[in-house]
Each structure stands twice: as structure tokens, then as C-alpha cells.
Design a protein around this motif. Structure first.
Motif, short mmCIF file in Angstrom:
data_model
loop_
_atom_site.label_atom_id
_atom_site.label_comp_id
_atom_site.label_asym_id
_atom_site.label_seq_id
_atom_site.Cartn_x
_atom_site.Cartn_y
_atom_site.Cartn_z
N ALA A 1 -38.46 25.05 10.06
CA ALA A 1 -38.90 24.57 11.38
C ALA A 1 -38.50 23.13 11.67
O ALA A 1 -38.90 22.58 12.69
CB ALA A 1 -40.43 24.71 11.48
N ILE B 1 -33.40 26.43 16.01
CA ILE B 1 -34.20 27.55 16.52
C ILE B 1 -35.62 27.50 15.96
O ILE B 1 -36.60 27.73 16.68
CB ILE B 1 -33.52 28.89 16.17
CG1 ILE B 1 -32.19 29.02 16.94
CG2 ILE B 1 -34.43 30.07 16.48
CD1 ILE B 1 -31.36 30.25 16.58
N GLY B 2 -35.77 27.17 14.68
CA GLY B 2 -37.10 27.14 14.05
C GLY B 2 -38.01 26.13 14.72
O GLY B 2 -39.18 26.44 15.01
N ARG C 1 -37.98 22.33 4.42
CA ARG C 1 -37.57 21.94 3.07
C ARG C 1 -37.59 20.43 2.94
O ARG C 1 -37.95 19.89 1.90
CB ARG C 1 -36.17 22.48 2.83
CG ARG C 1 -35.61 22.23 1.47
CD ARG C 1 -34.21 22.78 1.39
NE ARG C 1 -33.47 22.60 2.64
CZ ARG C 1 -32.19 22.87 2.82
NH1 ARG C 1 -31.50 23.36 1.82
NH2 ARG C 1 -31.60 22.68 3.97
N ASP D 1 -39.26 25.24 0.21
CA ASP D 1 -37.84 25.54 -0.01
C ASP D 1 -37.73 27.06 0.01
O ASP D 1 -38.19 27.74 -0.92
CB ASP D 1 -37.37 24.96 -1.34
CG ASP D 1 -35.90 25.27 -1.61
OD1 ASP D 1 -35.34 26.17 -0.94
OD2 ASP D 1 -35.32 24.63 -2.50
N ALA D 2 -37.14 27.59 1.07
CA ALA D 2 -37.13 29.04 1.27
C ALA D 2 -36.21 29.77 0.31
O ALA D 2 -36.13 31.00 0.34
CB ALA D 2 -36.75 29.37 2.72
N SER D 3 -35.51 29.03 -0.56
CA SER D 3 -34.67 29.72 -1.55
C SER D 3 -35.41 29.88 -2.88
O SER D 3 -34.88 30.47 -3.82
CB SER D 3 -33.37 28.95 -1.77
OG SER D 3 -33.63 27.70 -2.37
N ALA E 1 -35.75 30.45 8.46
CA ALA E 1 -34.86 29.58 7.66
C ALA E 1 -33.58 30.33 7.33
O ALA E 1 -33.61 31.50 6.93
CB ALA E 1 -35.56 29.14 6.38
N LEU F 1 -28.99 29.77 6.45
CA LEU F 1 -27.75 29.00 6.37
C LEU F 1 -26.66 29.77 7.09
O LEU F 1 -26.67 31.00 7.09
CB LEU F 1 -27.34 28.80 4.90
CG LEU F 1 -28.31 27.99 4.03
CD1 LEU F 1 -27.82 28.00 2.59
CD2 LEU F 1 -28.41 26.56 4.55
N VAL G 1 -31.32 31.93 0.47
CA VAL G 1 -32.15 31.53 1.62
C VAL G 1 -32.28 32.70 2.59
O VAL G 1 -33.40 33.12 2.93
CB VAL G 1 -31.52 30.32 2.38
CG1 VAL G 1 -32.45 29.88 3.52
CG2 VAL G 1 -31.27 29.17 1.43
N SER H 1 -32.63 37.83 12.36
CA SER H 1 -31.36 38.46 12.02
C SER H 1 -30.28 37.79 12.86
O SER H 1 -30.37 36.60 13.18
CB SER H 1 -31.46 39.97 12.27
OG SER H 1 -30.29 40.61 11.85
N PRO I 1 -29.90 37.35 17.61
CA PRO I 1 -29.27 36.56 18.68
C PRO I 1 -27.75 36.49 18.55
O PRO I 1 -27.20 36.60 17.45
CB PRO I 1 -29.85 35.15 18.50
CG PRO I 1 -30.90 35.24 17.45
CD PRO I 1 -30.59 36.47 16.64
N ILE J 1 -26.24 30.69 19.54
CA ILE J 1 -27.23 29.84 20.21
C ILE J 1 -26.82 28.40 19.90
O ILE J 1 -26.46 28.09 18.75
CB ILE J 1 -28.65 30.09 19.64
CG1 ILE J 1 -29.02 31.59 19.67
CG2 ILE J 1 -29.70 29.24 20.34
CD1 ILE J 1 -29.18 32.21 21.02
#
Ligand code: NAD
Length: 255
Positions: free
Chosen positions: A23, A27-28, A47, A68-70, A96, A98, A118, A146, A190, A193
């Protein structure tokens, strides 16, 4: 006297708690802001710990948490902190991700691992961590980020396309397993963007024209286009929608 029944559902999220990953920008950030605008209390996960204080200031009523989403440990710790703070999580936006890419012949093992960790692994374990509580409470809305690249191939995006195609399949299976517990799981796909993640490419006039040529609506998307889809899927208006992919692509994938 006849009863007046309303058929128009509500898209408001008053009283709901939403967790948005990735975030800190793009977009987040926009989705976290938009969810707060329609009444949700928002947990903003990022992160970059330096971003946390300013995120809370920027998004009214928000609670910022490092994630950390990984890393599964980091995901589980962040989800526990949000549940402790708000007492619940009703909505998860698994954002989240990459986007860096290379021609398939040049992809290294490290490139593969960084993106998959991620985009795909992180999204799965975040959904798992949040869904445990949702299933117990009998209510939840999970929206996975997605991409149009999940359904069509895009040159030089082999790993990205694979990660987003995986998101669509995770979405379907999680929907099948959790919908009986009141938890819907959907994905938003999307087109391009304009965000800090795509600005450099889209600011190149040739690249931009090449993208626009493939979008029948002849428009690059903006974050509010994605927010409309996410708010819908997070709202009670979409209570019977689960396992679906909502494309927001100006017609790219209709061709
Ligand atoms: N911008 C587009 O054109 C577009 C199109 C389709 C889908 N998407 C998807 O939307 C999402 C957001 O894209 P964006 O354009 O805003 O990208 P962005 O690069 O501007 O933002 C990505 C966010 O993810 C975060 N992130 C990356 N790795 C992380 C990690 N390990 N842990 C926690 N956070 C991490 C970044 O810090 C950042 O906040 C991604 O999943 C992307 O694949 C974007």
C-alpha cells in the motif's frame, strides 16, 4: 399500503476492516484510500517501514503495519497485528506485486524467485493467513490483484504472466474451498494503469502508442478504474460473486 423494497445494493463498506498489501504507492495506495473513502477502516501494509508513518497520516483512520509479502513469517506477523488492532479483518486486497521483466531467454533463477515469491507465493500465504480468521467468523471478501497478463501472453513478460495466471487458479480454488464459510474470493485483471511501477514505460511515446493500439477503448487505465472493481467485489453487492475474474482492460482481452 405497499411495502417499498429497494433493489439497489449498497457499495458502502462502513464498519468493515480491510487489509491492503503493497500500500505504499501506486494501485495499493489508491485502493487503500478509496476503501477508506467508502467507509472501511484500513490496515495499510508496506515493506518499506519508512513509509508507514506517512501512510497513516495520508489515509484517514488507517493502521500501518510492516509486511514483506515475499516472506511467510512477515505476512503472518502482520496479519496477527492487524487482527489484534482492529479485532477482525473482513476484506483482503492482495495487491503487492513486482512487474520487472526480461525476454524469456534472459530470465535468471533469481528473477524467477523474486517475482514468484511476491506475486504468487505471497498472495497465497496472505490469503491463507487472513482466511483462517474469516472462515472462523463466517465472513470475508478476498480480492486478488491479477492482470490482463493472466489471460493473454505479453512479450518479455513470461514470469509475470505465469505469476498472474497462477493467481487466477488460486482464486478459483480458494473460492471453492471457502465460499461455504461466507468468504468470497475473486480477482481483478487490469490493463496498463499509470503508476510509479509503469510510469517509465508509459512515458515513452512509442511504448504508450503500442499499448494504446491494443486497447479498443484507447485509454490507459487509472487507479480509480481498479478501485471501482475492488469496491464492488468487497461490498455486499457482490455477495454471490466468487471465483470470478473481473477484467478492467478497455477490451484488450476481448479481441
Ligand atoms: N500498473 C499496472 O499497469 C498494473 C496492471 C495490472 C496489474 N497490476 C498489478 O497491480 C499491483 C500493483 O501494481 P502497481 O502498478 O501499483 O505497482 P507499483 O510498483 O507502483 O507498486 C507495487 C507495490 O507493491 C509493493 N511490493 C513489492 N514487493 C513487495 C514485497 N516483497 N512486500 C511488500 N510489498 C511489496 C511495492 O512496495 C509497492 O507498494 C501489482 O500486483 C501489479 O502486478 C498493475
Amino acid at each position: 399500503m405497499t411495502d417499498i423494497k429497494t433493489y439497489a445494493p449498497s457499495f458502502r463498506l462502513d464498519g468493515r476492516v480491510a487489509l491492503v498489501t503493497g500500500a505504499s504507492r501506486g494501485i495499493g495506495f489508491g485502493l487503500a484510500h478509496a476503501l477508506a473513502e467508502v467507509g472501511a477502516r484500513v490496515a495499510v501494509c508496506a515493506r518499506d517501514e519508512r513509509a508507514l508513518a506517512s501512510l497513516e497520516a495520508d489515509i484517514p483512520g488507517s493502521f500501518a503495519v510492516a509486511m514483506d509479502a515475499s516472506r511467510v513469517e512477515s505476512i503472518q506477523a502482520a496479519v496477527a497485528r492487524v487482527e489484534e488492532h482492529f479485532g477482525t479483518i473482513d476484506i483482503l486486497v492482495n495487491n503487492a506485486g513486482l512487474g520487472a521483466n526480461h525476454p524469456a531467454l534472459e530470465v535468471s533463477e533469481q528473477d524467477w524467485d523474486e517475482m514468484m515469491n511476491v506475486n504468487l507465493k505471497g498472495s497465497f500465504f496472505c490469503a491463507q493467513a487472513v482466511a483462517r480468521g474469516m472462515v472462523q467468523r463466517g465472513y470475508g471478501r478476498i480480492v486478488n490483484m491479477s492482470s490482463q497478463a493472466s489471460v493473454v501472453g505479453i512479450v518479455d513478460h513470461a514470469v509475470y504472466c505465469a505469476s498472474k495466471g497462477g493467481i487466477n487458479q488460486l482464486t478459483r480454488v480458494m473460492a471453492l474451498e471457502w465460499s461455504k464459510h461466507g468468504v468470497t474470493v475473486n480477482a481483478v485483471a487490469p490493463t496498463f494503469i499509470y503508476t510509479p511501477g509503469t510510469a517509465e514505460r508509459l512515458d515513452d511515446p512509442d511504448y504508450r502508442e503500442n499499448v494504446l493500439r491494443r486497447i479498443p477503448a484507447r485509454q490507459i487505465g487509472d487507479i480509480s478504474d481498479v478501485a471501482g472493481a475492488v469496491i464492488y467485489l468487497a461490498s455486499d453487492a457482490a455477495k454471490l460473486v466468487t471465483g470470478s475474474l473481473l477484467v478492467v482492460d478497455g477490451g484488450w482481452t476481448a479481441q
